[in-house]
Design an enzyme around this catalytic site. Sequence first.
Site, short mmCIF file in Angstrom:
data_model
loop_
_atom_site.label_atom_id
_atom_site.label_comp_id
_atom_site.label_asym_id
_atom_site.label_seq_id
_atom_site.Cartn_x
_atom_site.Cartn_y
_atom_site.Cartn_z
N SER A 167 0.83 -1.19 0.00
CA SER A 167 0.00 0.00 0.00
C SER A 167 0.88 1.25 0.00
CB SER A 167 -0.97 -0.04 1.19
OG SER A 167 -1.97 0.92 1.06
N ASP A 266 -9.96 -4.02 -4.78
CA ASP A 266 -9.16 -2.98 -4.12
C ASP A 266 -9.36 -1.67 -4.86
OD1 ASP A 266 -7.21 -1.37 -3.00
OD2 ASP A 266 -5.55 -2.76 -3.37
N HIS A 296 -8.01 -5.15 -0.58
CA HIS A 296 -6.85 -4.44 -0.07
C HIS A 296 -6.56 -4.89 1.37
CE1 HIS A 296 -4.03 -1.02 -0.25
NE2 HIS A 296 -4.24 -0.95 1.05
#
Length: 327
Positions: A167, A266, A296
Amino acid sequence: MLLAVTLEAEASAVIDQLNALGRPSFEDVGHERARAGFEEMPPAGEFVEIATTEDRTVPGPDGNDIAVRIYRPGEGAATADDSGTLGCLVYFHGGGWVVGSIQTHDRTCRSLTMLAGVVTVSADYRLAPEHRFPAAIDDCCAATQWVVDHAGELGVDPARVAVGGDSAGGNLAAAVALKCRDGAAAGEACSQPALQVLVYPVTDFERNTPSMIANAEGYLLTRSTMTWFDDHYCPPSERSNPYAAPLAVGDPAGAAPALVIVAGHDPLRDEGVAYAHQLADAGVPTTLIEYPGQFHGFFGMTRFLSQAREAQELTASILRRELAPAG
């Protein structure tokens, strides 16, 4: 174009459980409470025994200290050469540049250390909004260069150092690779990594992609939370800077080889795919892996998701390949 793929069964069960908790969003509670709550979440990854861990601090770029945790695998690690020197992964945690720490990603780092047979150095870069762009990327470059400069002490090969993260950490790993490629000014440049591992990375500040709209709510990371992260981390005037938004680089030729992992449900899927294609089109050796039925955050959830274990094993296999001793 997004594929009409439903959540994988294990992933659906996890999402249902998380949504049933009814926890307030980060943007509702503010960054200090968000940080505390993120730290208090029960670990979703399996605990893996490793040879040793060591916590220490290394010099930061602005007179600050950077906390790092050094993980060592057991004897006979896959990336050891005849002298016992190992490959290394410098890891940057996720959390939107606002939350997260060495501790929240401890189990992921333990797992990758053992699976890949590398020394892992997890870096606790400065967080926003107290420290906005470029503090985090400057810290990550400094931590990476410290590893290279202290390779002998760490028992690693300075030519076999990878960077990686998930991320926001994937964003930082991509930025480190670009900054090293660019040969930034003395004191800021990092030695070129052997590999960049980008797990559902943030690569842009565009929040109107098809995946961002389709997955805006209900899949752990929301569009509104992502916008909240953006606003805490990066002022609008810097959002076309490729060290903040790697997709803005245009031509990443010469950057380190890349592994990019994305999830179908995501909000960040499209920008991860776009960056992988940009790298490949520029001649950068790139492997793009998508888990269409995942969301995610799945990568670290090895206690609950078999595909998380699969993704970590795949990542480790590529690390072993790219960080293998010469000859």
